[in-house]
Every structure is written in C-alpha cells, then in structure tokens.
Design a protein around this motif. Structure first.
Motif, short mmCIF file in Angstrom:
data_model
loop_
_atom_site.label_atom_id
_atom_site.label_comp_id
_atom_site.label_asym_id
_atom_site.label_seq_id
_atom_site.Cartn_x
_atom_site.Cartn_y
_atom_site.Cartn_z
N THR A 714 1.10 -0.90 -0.21
CA THR A 714 0.17 -0.32 -0.27
C THR A 714 0.96 1.35 0.21
OG1 THR A 714 -1.30 -1.28 1.37
CG2 THR A 714 -2.08 1.57 1.00
N THR A 717 2.32 2.00 -3.03
CA THR A 717 1.59 2.17 -3.78
C THR A 717 1.37 3.76 -4.43
OG1 THR A 717 0.07 0.21 -4.52
CG2 THR A 717 -1.11 1.90 -4.87
N THR A 732 0.62 -3.04 -8.35
CA THR A 732 1.20 -3.38 -7.32
C THR A 732 -0.27 -3.35 -6.76
OG1 THR A 732 3.03 -1.35 -7.16
CG2 THR A 732 2.71 -1.77 -5.22
N THR A 733 -1.45 -2.60 -6.89
CA THR A 733 -2.45 -2.81 -6.17
C THR A 733 -3.02 -4.61 -6.73
OG1 THR A 733 -3.79 -1.83 -7.42
CG2 THR A 733 -3.26 -0.17 -5.52
N GLU A 734 -2.66 -4.93 -7.96
CA GLU A 734 -2.53 -6.30 -8.00
C GLU A 734 -2.13 -7.04 -7.18
OE1 GLU A 734 -2.28 -6.59 -11.89
OE2 GLU A 734 -3.76 -5.17 -12.54
N THR A 736 -1.47 -6.39 -4.31
CA THR A 736 -2.07 -6.97 -3.18
C THR A 736 -3.20 -7.48 -2.82
OG1 THR A 736 -0.74 -4.37 -2.66
CG2 THR A 736 -2.75 -5.25 -0.99
N THR A 750 -6.87 -1.07 -1.04
CA THR A 750 -6.48 -1.57 -1.95
C THR A 750 -7.80 -0.86 -3.10
OG1 THR A 750 -5.71 -3.33 -1.00
CG2 THR A 750 -5.72 -3.04 -3.13
N HIS A 751 -8.93 -1.51 -2.85
CA HIS A 751 -10.01 -1.09 -3.37
C HIS A 751 -10.43 0.26 -3.87
CE1 HIS A 751 -11.37 -5.09 -5.24
NE2 HIS A 751 -11.87 -5.51 -3.78
N LEU A 753 -8.17 2.96 -2.89
CA LEU A 753 -7.09 3.18 -4.12
C LEU A 753 -7.26 2.85 -5.79
CD1 LEU A 753 -3.78 2.28 -1.48
CD2 LEU A 753 -4.29 4.43 -2.48
N ARG A 754 -7.52 2.07 -5.69
CA ARG A 754 -7.25 1.54 -7.45
C ARG A 754 -8.23 2.19 -7.29
NH1 ARG A 754 -5.98 -3.16 -9.87
NH2 ARG A 754 -8.10 -3.40 -10.73
N SER A 770 -13.95 0.52 -8.51
CA SER A 770 -13.46 -0.35 -7.33
C SER A 770 -14.49 0.54 -6.11
CB SER A 770 -12.22 0.49 -7.61
OG SER A 770 -11.63 -0.21 -8.55
#
Length: 855
Positions: A714, A717, A732-734, A736, A750-751, A753-754, A770
């Motif tokens: 995170t 990201t 990077t989020t993928e 995670t 994470t979602h 941030l995406r 997301s």
C-alpha cells in the motif's frame, strides 16, 4: 532380674536371724573390690561382684537397700538404664533417698526428664535434698523452664555447703547468660572462687561468654585467648573448658565480622589434634561459615585430610541416592571421623562452586562418602540433602527427587526427613505434578509434627495448599484449607489462593480476597489483598474502574520497606491515567528496583494517552538511556519515535527517523514495524524514490505477515501514485489483492486506492467499480467495525458519489445516497441530506410506471 530380687527378698526373710549388717558387708573383700571397680570407671566389673554379694551374704534390710542402690548406680554407669530402673524398683527402696537419686540418673539417660524430676522430688534425706534440688534445677533448665530453675536455685545461693553454693552460682550464671540483660551473671561472677587454675579458667570462660552474649567480641576474644594461653603452661585446666574456649574464641571472631580468623583457628585446632573430641561442633560451624574468603582456606586443608581416602574407579555403580556412578576407596583402613567430616564438607564446597569440574568432583566425593561412612552416620543425610539441592538448582529434577527420597530411608532425624520431604514436594511441583507435591507436603507436615518443628510444619501445611493453586481440583484445596489448625494458616492460604487467581486475571479471585479482608481485617497483609483486588477489577472482566480507583487511592505503601507493593500500586494507577507524580518519585528514589523500568515505560504510555506527546517522548528517551538492556527498550525506541512524530517539530521528526532506523536493523515484529513506519515517513517527507528502493528488500523478509506485506504494498502504491507512476501503482494493487486471507481493512483500502488511480487515469468506469466493490461487498450489514465504516464512507463520500456527480449521473448519485441513508451508517443523515439536495437541484422525478394494454 525381678525373679532374682524376689528370691533374694524371700531368703532375707527366712534367714533373717543370720543376715549380715551393712558395716559387715562394707568390710568384705568383694565389696571393696566392687567399690574400686566403680572408682576406676569399670562398672561392668562391679555389677557381677555386687550381685554375688547380694546372693551370698544374706544382707539385712538396710544392707540390701544399700547394695541394690549400688547395683543400680553401677548399671547406670555401665549404660544399662533399663536394668537399673528394674533394680531400683524394689519395694525396699521406695523410701530410700539414694535409690531415688540413681533412678533419676537412669531416667535422664532415657530422656525422661519430667519423670526424673518427680524422682528427685521424693528425696527426703537431709544430706541429699540440696544436691537433688540442684539436679532438679538443671533438668528444669534443660526442659525449657528457666524461670522455675532459677526459683529452685535461689535458696541454694546461700547454702552453707561450699560445693553446693558454687554449683548453684555456676548454674544460675549459665541460665542467666541465655537471655539479656544478664544482671544475675554480672552480680554473681565476681563471687566465684579462684583458688586454683581450674576455678580461674572457669571464671574467665564465663566472663568471656558474658562478653559474647553482650555482643562485645573485642573483650571476649582476649579473654578466651588468655584461657587458651594458660592451658599451655598448666595441666590443671579441664579439657571441657579448653575445648569450649576454643569454640567460643571462633564464635567471637565471627561476631567481630572476621570469619576468616575463626576458620583459621578451627582448622589449626583440628590439625593439632586429629582426634579432636569437639569435631562435630567444629564442622557444624565450618559448614555455616562458608563464604568467598573462607572457602579457599577450607579447601586446602580439607583436601590434605581427604586425599588418602578418596579415589575413583569404574566398578562401583550401586550408590544409594547418588547420581555419580563411579566411586570407591583405595584405603584398607577405615576412614576417621575427621576424614569423613572433611570429605562431606569438601563435597559441599565443590557442589557450591561455579566451576563445573569442581561440581563433578563434589558429586564423586559424596558418592565416596556414601560408600565409606556407616549407614547410621548423620553425615549421609546431609550429603544426600546437599546433592539433592544441587540437582534441584540445576533443574535435574528427577535426580533431585531420587536423592530426597533416598534420604528418607536413612536414619536422619525427623526434622531432616521433614525438610527432605518438603523439598521432594517442591521438586514434584516443579515437575508439574501438583497433586503429588501436595501429598508430599502433607507428609512433611506429619514428620514436622513428630519433630516438633513448628515453623516447618506450618510452612509444609501452607505449601500443601499452594501446590494446588493451579490445580483443577478446588474441592481438595478447600479441604486442606479447612483442615489447617490455626486461623493464621487458613488466612495465609485463602490470601495466597486469591493472589494467585488475581495474577491470572481470574475474576473468582474477588470472592477470596473479599473473604480474607472480611475475616482478617487486621492482618498485616490486608493492604496487599486490597491491591490485588484493585488490580483484578482493572485486568479482568467485568472491569470496574470506579472500585479500582477508590481502593488504590486509599492505599499507601512505604517505598523503603514495601517497594514492590508500591510499584504495583503505581502501575495500577498509571493504567487509570493517574499516578504520574508518585511514578516519577519512585523512579528517582529507586532507579535499580526490578519494577522501576516498567514504571518509567508505563509513565510514557500514560502521557501518550493523555495527549502529552512531548513529555512522553522525553520519558521514553529517559528510559532508553537508563535501561539500555531492558526487554522493553526496543518498544521504548518505537514509542519514542511515534511520540516524537506527534510533536510535529523537525528535530523530533529527525530523531524519530533515527530510532526507526535502529529498530529496522533488528528481526522480529518491532523491526518490521519500524521499517514500515520509516518507509511511511520517507514518503511523507517527499522521498518516494528512496522508499520504493527499500520496500522490495523488506518484502523479502521470511517472517513477514500478510497484513505487513499488504501495508508495504500500500505504501508502494501511494509512492508510485505521488510520482504519477499510475500503471505501476495499479500493478502493485493487483499484487496486494492476490495476498491470501487478506484482512478486510487492507482489502477495502486497496480497492479505494485503485478507484483513486483509475480516476487519475480518467477511467471512471473501473474507478466506480472499485468503489462499489467496497460499498456492495465488503460491508457487514449487521455490526460493522469502525474500520469497515471508515472505508465504506471513503468509498461513498470521497469516491463513488463525487465521481457520479462529476459525470452528471445525478439519478445514480441520488439512488446511491438514498441507499446509504437507509444503512446504520454514522453518516446516514448526511447521506439523506445529500440525496435530498441532489433531487432538488437536478429535479429528479420518481421513475414512471410503464403503461398497461388496457390503458
């Protein structure tokens, strides 16, 4: 013997006319021979002569009484007290005072002191009354009745018989020297005669003993030295005075804090007289006086006495209670008492050494002792006890238990056996066998009762209960508690039980502690029980901070006499965000106490909770400087850094970074936590490139938890996003999202941030997906946590709703706001107001129903 006396009595009646008188018998050759044997300390030769006179002389009544009394005297002197009692029990002796005197001596040798006193009280012959009274006083003193003994002695101090007067004076002084203020001894000592060397030596010895009793070794030492110096030039000083003066001189040296001189004197005494009669008292002192300064002296001399009897071989493996399998002797001569005592003491010294080789030697020496010494020797139980204690200290618990049990098979005293059984209980408890340990302590209690060792008996009964504190059998513990004889013992066990349960944060401790406080309010340990009660209300559910605060504020403990209790009180107050002032005082006055580091650490924690981050930061830094090797020091480094960051100053931020770097070099949770915190700090300080260089290395750590891996990804990201490396940030989020069993918090984060990245890439559809992933899927409808609401709100109010409105999809925004308003969200009202605002602003009408065919 009774048949023999009966026949003699019958003969004396039948032949009364020809019976011999006492003067006639006294002139006979056999009688004079018997008296000579007694005078020469040969009572075993005198006994058959006297029996022959009684059988052949047909003595009259008086002569028979005298002869039977003389026979009883000879039997007492020959060590035959039971036979003497049968002889002196003749009917003709019931009113014969000399017979009562010798019955007393026979009873004394059997340890029947009270019966002996009763015999002496029957004496009515005027010439024997004063000697009997003197003997009664001696027995009273021996049976723990010094006051009654002094009452008996008081009239004898004015006796017209010099020997009685002197003996009474000596005995009064001896009794008075047992307890201060020694007034009688001070008064009577000058009255003692000094007509010959024996009397002079005796008076000097008593004077030295008085000095010793008065804690005046500087006067006692020269007094005893004078006696010993005079003994070299005169043979008239009795051996008992000489030997006792030697022991007293050694005792005086120890009282003068000079154990080294005391040990030197006793070792020299033994070396000059290898058949020393006081060998047991000497070695008893040497065993007690072992310390760093005396041990080398003892070892050197003891080794010289034992080197002729000790050796090792491989053909001995039958040692009772020994854990050494090789021991034997190469000497054909039996070991002397000096050698055996020296071997025992040398083994003890070696076992207590810090050198492993010496410890092994000590075990082998005890093995030799078990072979060389007689089975009924008092040295064997002591040796087994030392070996057991050694193995107990080394955690060789099964061996220790074997030795304590082996000791029980010896001829040790009941006190020693009780002690050994109690140690067996302690060992069983260490072996996690609480029920067996409790049984062992109960057996130790029975043995202590036989030995009249009240303190050991009390301790054993208490330990029998304490062993069961962690047991799952509370009913047995209740039985042991109710069977305790004294209220004091019961109160102790109830308290210990309550304290144990409180230490385990078990709320059932409250009933026991309250019971103790109700039943024993004046017990000295009542404040300790109150403290444990307060701690229990703080640390176990249901908690009650009000009661805990009230109890803690009513308690006071002196830090000088009860530092541990005061430390615990302060720690409890700190838990309540109180007690900063007493905590600071404790740290200042007792910096070396075992709980001081914890108090200082908790003070920092309390200051953080109160928002005083600057003072907290200074406190943690103080802790680091004062206790660099404490187990809490790394935690203090981390909290110091966190507190420093909270102050917001640049210097403190630099210090925080330095502390994080120190910790990041270490393994374990704190090292990883510090590394993550340092990475976050780098990003906050616009050092994203450095952070992105460090993160891959941190991700390679083998002990990294899934949640920590997610946090690092995170941070990566965020750094990539700030550097506008959006494609890399999405990758990077993928990574995670592929972490197995990812906690909902990290998943939602994470979602979100995406969604933010997709917005920056001007890709509204995946961004909306997301956000809705959080809103639709990852919110528990029944009872979501504050963290879940956090991401629900961010996805709603910072993500989906603004995005829909920016795209002019007002109807969708209105429906989403209405949906949020119908949840239990803390921001439901805000969502309702937003939905209403969107509806009014954009004139959103309800959807129309489709027309039917009929219409």
């Amino acid at each position: 013997m009774r048949l023999f006396l009966s026949i003699l009595f019958a003969i004396s009646i039948i032949h009364g006319s020809s019976a011999k008188s006492w003067p006639q018998i006294q002139r006979s050759t056999d009688f004079r021979s018997a008296k000579r044997d007694l005078a020469n300390h040969l009572p075993d030769l005198a006994i058959p002569r006297i029996q022959k006179i009684i059988a052949n002389s047909q003595p009259d009544q008086r002569a028979l009484s005298e002869l039977l009394t003389l026979l009883g005297e000879a039997q007492v002197r020959a060590g035959q007290p039971n036979q003497a009692l049968r002889t002196l029990d003749a009917r003709s002796l019931r009113q014969f005072s000399p017979a009562h005197l010798w019955r007393n001596y026979a009873l004394q040798s059997l340890g029947r002191y009270r019966d002996a006193i009763a015999e002496l009280q029957k004496i009515d012959r005027s010439s024997l009354i004063e000697p009997a009274t003197l003997e009664i006083s001696s027995l009273m003193a021996a049976t723990g009745q010094p006051e009654k003994a002094l009452e008996k002695l008081s009239p004898l101090l004015s006796s017209t018989t010099p020997s009685i007067k002197n003996a009474a004076t000596l005995q009064t002084i001896a009794i008075d020297l047992e307890s201060p203020p020694f007034e009688s001894a001070k008064t009577l000592l000058p009255q003692l005669p000094q007509n010959h060397p024996t009397e002079i030596a005796l008076k000097n010895y008593l004077q030295g003993t008085l000095f010793l009793a008065q804690n005046n070794p500087s006067s006692a030492i020269p007094t005893f030295q004078q006696i010993l110096n005079n003994s070299k030039s005169s043979e008239n000083i009795p051996a008992p005075i000489f030997h006792e003066a030697n022991l007293a001189l050694a005792d005086s040296h120890t009282l003068n804090n000079d154990k080294k001189s005391a040990v030197k004197h006793l070792l020299s005494l033994l070396n000059n007289d290898l058949a020393q009669p006081q060998i047991e008292p000497i070695f008893r002192r040497l065993r007690i006086w072992i310390n760093d300064s005396t041990a080398p002296l003892m070892k050197e001399q003891l080794s010289s006495w034992t080197k002729l009897i000790t050796s090792t071989s491989s053909n001995q493996n039958h040692l009772p209670g020994s854990d050494a399998s090789t021991a034997s002797s190469n000497s054909n001569l039996p070991a002397t008492p000096l050698q055996l005592n020296a071997l025992e003491l040398l083994a003890t010294l070696n076992l207590k050494s810090k050198n492993p080789e010496s410890q092994t030697t000590g075990r082998l020496q005890i093995a030799n002792l078990l072979i060389l010494d007689s089975p009924d020797s008092p040295r064997l139980p002591r040796a087994l006890l030392e070996l057991g204690l050694y193995n107990l200290e080394k955690k060789r618990l099964k061996r220790a238990l074997h030795q304590f049990n082996a000791l029980l098979e010896t001829t040790a005293s009941p006190t020693t056996k009780s002690y050994a059984k109690a140690l067996a209980g302690k060992t069983l408890y260490a072996l996690k066998k609480p029920d067996e340990a409790s049984n062992a302590f109960l057996e130790a209690q029975k043995l202590a009762r036989q030995a009249r060792a009240e303190q050991l008996r009390f301790a054993s009964s208490i330990n029998a209960g304490i062993s069961l504190l962690s047991s799952t059998n509370p009913s047995r513990l209740d039985t042991i508690t109710s069977n305790l004889e004294s209220p004091k013992a019961q109160s102790f066990l109830i308290l210990e039980r309550g304290l144990y349960l409180s230490s385990q944060n078990n709320p059932s401790a409250r009933d026991l502690l309250n019971r103790f406080l109700t039943d024993f309010p004046s017990n000295p340990r009542a404040p300790e029980a109150q403290l444990a009660l307060a701690e229990n209300y703080l640390n176990s559910a249901p908690t009650d901070k009000t009661i805990a605060t009230s109890v803690l504020q009513s308690l006071t403990f002196d830090p000088k006499t009860q530092p541990k209790l005061e430390a615990r009180r302060i720690l409890a107050l700190l838990t309540l965000n109180q007690g900063i002032s007493p905590a600071n005082q404790f740290v200042k006055n007792l910096p070396n106490h075992q709980l001081t580091p914890r108090i200082l650490f908790q003070t920092g924690q309390t200051l953080r909770r109160k928002g005083e981050v600057g003072t907290a930061y200074a406190t943690f830094e103080q802790f680091i400087q004062a206790y660099p090797n404490s187990p809490l020091t790394d935690a203090a480094r981390y909290l110091s850094a966190v507190s420093a960051l909270a102050t917001g100053t640049q210097n403190a931020t630099n210090d925080a970074a330095a502390r994080f770097r120190e910790l990041s070099k270490k393994n374990g949770p704190l090292g990883i936590e510090a590394s993550i915190a340092l990475t976050s700090l780098l990003i906050d300080n616009q050092q994203q490139e450095q952070a992105l260089l460090d993160i891959p290395t941190l991700l390679l750590k083998s002990d990294l938890k899934s949640s920590d891996r997610a946090r690092l990804l995170t941070l990566a990201t965020n750094a990539q996003s700030q550097l506008q490396q959006f494609d890399q940030a999405l990758q990077t989020t993928e990574k995670t999202l592929k972490i197995p069993n990812l906690p909902p918090h990290h998943l939602n984060h994470t979602h979100f941030l995406r969604g933010q990245i997709f917005e920056k890439l001007d890709q509204p559809t995946p961004a909306l997906q997301s956000y809705l992933q959080i809103i639709d899927t990852h919110l528990a409808p029944e009872n979501p946590t504050p963290n879940a609401w956090k991401w629900f709100h961010k996805a709603s109010f910072e993500g989906a709703l603004p995005l829909l409105q920016s795209q002019k999809r007002h109807r969708a925004a209105h429906l989403l706001a209405k949906r949020i308003s119908k949840t239990h969200s803390p921001r439901a009202k805000e969502a309702r107001e937003l939905a209403s605002k969107i509806k009014k602003t954009h004139r959103i009408l309800p959807p129309q129903k489709p027309k039917t065919t009929t219409e």
